[in-house]
Scaffold this motif. Structure first.
Motif, mmCIF file in Angstrom:
data_model
loop_
_atom_site.group_PDB
_atom_site.id
_atom_site.type_symbol
_atom_site.label_atom_id
_atom_site.label_comp_id
_atom_site.label_asym_id
_atom_site.label_seq_id
_atom_site.Cartn_x
_atom_site.Cartn_y
_atom_site.Cartn_z
ATOM 1 N N LEU A 366 0.903 -1.148 -0.027
ATOM 2 C CA LEU A 366 0.061 -0.006 0.094
ATOM 3 C C LEU A 366 0.849 1.210 -0.193
ATOM 4 O O LEU A 366 0.536 2.391 -0.815
ATOM 5 C CB LEU A 366 -0.963 -0.055 1.175
ATOM 6 C CG LEU A 366 -2.347 -1.014 1.201
ATOM 7 C CD1 LEU A 366 -2.829 -1.119 2.622
ATOM 8 C CD2 LEU A 366 -3.202 -0.285 0.016
ATOM 9 N N TRP A 367 2.002 1.243 0.767
ATOM 10 C CA TRP A 367 2.925 2.529 0.820
ATOM 11 C C TRP A 367 3.550 2.591 -0.518
ATOM 12 O O TRP A 367 3.666 3.608 -1.086
ATOM 13 C CB TRP A 367 3.888 2.194 1.923
ATOM 14 C CG TRP A 367 5.124 3.111 1.812
ATOM 15 C CD1 TRP A 367 6.153 2.657 0.965
ATOM 16 C CD2 TRP A 367 5.323 4.510 2.149
ATOM 17 N NE1 TRP A 367 7.208 3.706 0.885
ATOM 18 C CE2 TRP A 367 6.386 4.780 1.607
ATOM 19 C CE3 TRP A 367 4.422 5.241 2.776
ATOM 20 C CZ2 TRP A 367 7.016 6.031 1.853
ATOM 21 C CZ3 TRP A 367 4.881 6.605 3.014
ATOM 22 C CH2 TRP A 367 6.207 6.936 2.575
ATOM 23 N N THR A 368 3.911 1.440 -1.152
ATOM 24 C CA THR A 368 4.959 1.831 -2.224
ATOM 25 C C THR A 368 3.792 2.158 -3.435
ATOM 26 O O THR A 368 4.257 2.835 -4.217
ATOM 27 C CB THR A 368 5.302 0.293 -2.580
ATOM 28 O OG1 THR A 368 6.362 -0.102 -1.524
ATOM 29 C CG2 THR A 368 6.167 0.421 -3.905
ATOM 30 N N ARG A 369 2.624 1.609 -3.759
ATOM 31 C CA ARG A 369 1.971 1.777 -4.752
ATOM 32 C C ARG A 369 1.157 3.049 -4.448
ATOM 33 O O ARG A 369 0.930 3.695 -5.508
ATOM 34 C CB ARG A 369 1.030 0.576 -5.132
ATOM 35 C CG ARG A 369 1.604 -0.508 -5.770
ATOM 36 C CD ARG A 369 1.853 -0.003 -7.133
ATOM 37 N NE ARG A 369 2.332 -1.122 -8.185
ATOM 38 C CZ ARG A 369 1.563 -2.029 -8.967
ATOM 39 N NH1 ARG A 369 0.368 -1.524 -8.992
ATOM 40 N NH2 ARG A 369 2.110 -2.796 -9.682
ATOM 41 N N LYS A 373 4.616 5.739 -5.040
ATOM 42 C CA LYS A 373 4.572 5.954 -6.520
ATOM 43 C C LYS A 373 3.715 6.886 -6.891
ATOM 44 O O LYS A 373 3.607 7.658 -7.784
ATOM 45 C CB LYS A 373 4.182 4.388 -7.040
ATOM 46 C CG LYS A 373 4.296 4.404 -8.656
ATOM 47 C CD LYS A 373 4.272 3.240 -9.349
ATOM 48 C CE LYS A 373 4.313 3.338 -10.881
ATOM 49 N NZ LYS A 373 4.553 1.984 -11.616
ATOM 50 N N ALA A 374 2.657 6.857 -6.017
ATOM 51 C CA ALA A 374 1.412 8.018 -6.524
ATOM 52 C C ALA A 374 1.737 9.402 -6.441
ATOM 53 O O ALA A 374 1.395 10.289 -7.105
ATOM 54 C CB ALA A 374 0.034 7.571 -5.932
ATOM 55 N N PHE A 375 2.652 9.625 -5.309
ATOM 56 C CA PHE A 375 3.082 10.939 -4.857
ATOM 57 C C PHE A 375 4.238 11.326 -5.111
ATOM 58 O O PHE A 375 4.798 12.426 -5.168
ATOM 59 C CB PHE A 375 2.388 11.585 -3.496
ATOM 60 C CG PHE A 375 0.687 11.225 -3.624
ATOM 61 C CD1 PHE A 375 -0.112 12.328 -4.106
ATOM 62 C CD2 PHE A 375 0.259 10.099 -3.228
ATOM 63 C CE1 PHE A 375 -1.385 12.234 -3.919
ATOM 64 C CE2 PHE A 375 -1.181 10.016 -3.083
ATOM 65 C CZ PHE A 375 -2.084 11.107 -3.413
ATOM 66 N N ILE A 376 5.399 10.430 -4.734
ATOM 67 C CA ILE A 376 6.732 10.773 -4.557
ATOM 68 C C ILE A 376 7.498 10.262 -5.685
ATOM 69 O O ILE A 376 8.231 11.281 -6.018
ATOM 70 C CB ILE A 376 7.174 9.921 -3.012
ATOM 71 C CG1 ILE A 376 6.391 10.370 -1.767
ATOM 72 C CG2 ILE A 376 8.574 10.054 -3.055
ATOM 73 C CD1 ILE A 376 6.761 9.449 -0.491
ATOM 74 N N LYS A 377 7.348 9.191 -6.336
ATOM 75 C CA LYS A 377 8.294 8.879 -7.182
ATOM 76 C C LYS A 377 7.330 8.128 -8.266
ATOM 77 O O LYS A 377 7.285 6.961 -8.605
ATOM 78 C CB LYS A 377 9.241 7.700 -6.858
ATOM 79 C CG LYS A 377 10.461 7.569 -7.922
ATOM 80 C CD LYS A 377 11.606 7.020 -7.345
ATOM 81 C CE LYS A 377 12.451 6.611 -8.415
ATOM 82 N NZ LYS A 377 12.925 7.862 -9.085
ATOM 83 N N PRO A 378 6.691 9.035 -9.182
ATOM 84 C CA PRO A 378 5.621 8.296 -10.103
ATOM 85 C C PRO A 378 6.321 7.602 -11.254
ATOM 86 O O PRO A 378 5.784 6.608 -11.825
ATOM 87 C CB PRO A 378 5.037 9.499 -10.887
ATOM 88 C CG PRO A 378 5.181 10.651 -9.654
ATOM 89 C CD PRO A 378 6.240 10.507 -9.109
#
Length: 542
Positions: A366-369, A373-378
């Motif tokens: 959940l954190w990663t996706r 990925k959603a807000f920090i490193k797309p």
């Protein structure tokens, strides 16, 4: 501390440790550097493996400690866990195959992935992800509570005042768990689940046959429990009437019927909203695997019913503990030979390792996706996603460890109570989204926020004879004196706000998000266009 019991326990724990590290080579892929492989085991588990994995994920160590403990303590609604684990399976038979299909078609790894794709809203996906992480953390902590109780009864807990030294065996167990989860991902708990469930079945079946026969039979057990509760109620009649103590009993009185029923229904609706439950489901290779497991998993409910009755058995066997959660481990120590007591202890502790591993993986995904990925490193690559999840899974596990060792256990239990209230509020977005796109994303977000705030306040306002706040899962239904499950009350507000908000926003023609899914995505199966066929160990899913 009994040398034989500890030796048997240590041997079985060492066995699952070796299996955990060996799991990296089980159904081996080219690499585990993507979430499909590390976080979902290659999405290729069949009926047999999935039955052990999902069952090991749902029926946790704390379940085996807490359910009989509630009956030992005389809770009139303590048996609700059995009907709720029966009610849940027809529910998941209906909606989980649809979630599997759309997730495999679009590569969704978490329920928040689906919500974000369905409603075109990173904010709503974030709300679902944060809820899942926050609700899962105390769930992991409670696995530690279950392990800690067993280690206490075994005599493996130091008398030191230093919390680290006092619980060093527990700390070592979680270091090992963290190591093989990092190395093998979801394959580790999937493989260990075979040992865990086999041991649990053996121990419980032996316990419900051997111990009752040894202490006078089931009629004597029920008579003793009923007599014990009646004596308590008579002795403490004034305290019970003043609300300073809670009455005990075997059967819920009419006033507690709605409490019992709402706990069962609310818990059933919430169970497969937890991200670790969804992780187990998405690791399967086809829709039919999910349907078969929904039909076969009630076997665990039968086991849970037998397990719950051990609370009454402990009373009849004369078990005296101040902490009801020690009742079953103490019963095993008193009634079993040392070698079989060691097997029973190992079954419970291993029963904590499996769900704790899956929960930490699910929270990390959940954190990663949905945050990283959603807000920090797309532009994160699959390898970077996997590495991020591996690291966060360590953080989650050790966070839960420090949480339960350094703080009051009541705090962890209170947060787990809130976890059930919170996680149910993701149901309209997840399950509703599987059947309709009518709900507006901002209305769903508003309903979620209103229910989270009100549900938390209702739980905070519940007092018990021992706690001023967070004293239980039940409160009066608004305007009545009928006790019902807090999560269902908050869920009702959630639906009202979501429906009214959608009507208003649709009337105002407020722009909605872009839905990346199509109608046919919800019925595809393995082998259909865009859906990977069953994986072989040599062909990882990309």
């Amino acid at each position: 501390m009994n040398a034989v019991a500890v030796t048997v326990f240590a041997f079985l724990f060492l066995l699952v440790t070796v299996m955990g590290f060996a799991a990296a080579r089980w159904r081996r892929a080219e690499a585990l550097d993507n979430l499909d492989e590390w976080g979902l085991g290659g999405r290729g588990f069949g009926t047999f493996i999935a039955w052990f994995l999902i069952g090991g994920d749902i029926y946790t160590a704390y379940t085996f400690i807490a359910v009989p403990a509630t009956l030992y303590a005389g809770s009139v609604v303590g048996f609700f866990a059995v009907p709720y684990t029966i009610v849940v399976y027809p529910i998941i038979f209906a909606f989980l195959p649809r979630l599997w299909s759309v997730s495999h078609r679009h590569g969704f790894v978490t329920p928040a992935d689906f919500v974000q794709g369905r409603y075109g809203s990173k904010g709503l996906g974030l709300a679902v992800a944060v809820t899942g992480i926050v609700a899962t953390m105390p769930y992991i902590a409670l696995q530690l509570v279950g392990m800690q109780v067993v280690l206490q009864v075994m005599g493996l807990q130091s008398s030191s005042d230093n919390w680290f030294v006092k619980d060093l065996p527990l700390f070592i167990a979680f270091v090992i768990l963290a190591a093989y989860t990092y190395s093998s991902g979801l394959r580790a708990p999937a493989l260990i689940a075979f040992v865990k469930d086999t041991l649990i079945y053996i121990v419980i079946i032996v316990a419900v046959i051997y111990i009752p026969h040894h202490i006078g039979g089931w009629a004597h057990i029920f008579d003793t429990a009923k007599s014990s509760f009646s004596d308590f109620n008579t002795t403490n009649a004034d305290a019970i009437a003043a609300g300073k103590a809670q009455g005990k009993g075997i059967i819920p009185p009419p006033a507690a019927h709605w409490a019992y029923a709402s706990l069962a229904l609310g818990s059933a609706l919430a169970l497969f909203m937890y991200p670790h439950s969804v992780t187990g489901v998405l690791s399967t290779r086809s829709r039919n695997v999910i349907r078969r497991n929904a039909s076969l998993l009630p076997a665990y409910s039968f086991l849970l019913g037998l397990l719950a009755l051990l609370g009454f058995v402990a009373i009849a066997a004369g078990v005296k503990v101040t902490n009801p959660q020690q009742a079953v481990p103490q019963l095993f120590e008193n009634e079993f030979s040392p070698w079989f007591a060691g097997v029973a202890y190992a079954a419970i502790v291993i029963g904590a390792l499996v769900p704790a591993a899956i929960m930490s993986i699910a929270a990390a995904n959940l954190w990663t996706r949905n945050i990283y990925k959603a807000f920090i490193k797309p532009d994160a690559t699959p390898a970077q996603e996997a590495q991020q999840s591996k690291l966060i899974s360590l953080v989650v596990k050790f966070g839960a460890l420090i949480f339960v060792l350094a703080l009051s256990k009541d705090f962890a239990i209170n947060l787990q109570l809130l976890g059930g209230v919170w996680i149910l509020q993701t149901l309209p977005a997840i399950v509703g989204g599987l059947y309709t796109r009518w709900f507006h994303r901002w209305a769903l977000l508003a309903g979620w926020a209103a229910a989270m705030i009100w549900g938390t306040w209702l739980a905070y306002d519940v007092a018990s004879p021992t706690q001023a706040h967070f004293g239980g899962p039940l409160t009066n239904f608004p305007g009545t004196q009928t006790k019902v499950y807090i999560a269902l009350i908050a869920f009702g507000l959630n639906l009202i706000v979501a429906v009214v908000g959608t009507l208003v926003l649709r009337a105002l023609k407020v722009a909605d998000g872009v839905d990346v899914t199509r109608l046919e995505d919800y019925s595809v199966d393995a082998g259909d266009t865009g859906v990977e066929a069953e994986l072989t160990p040599e062909t990882p899913l990309h």
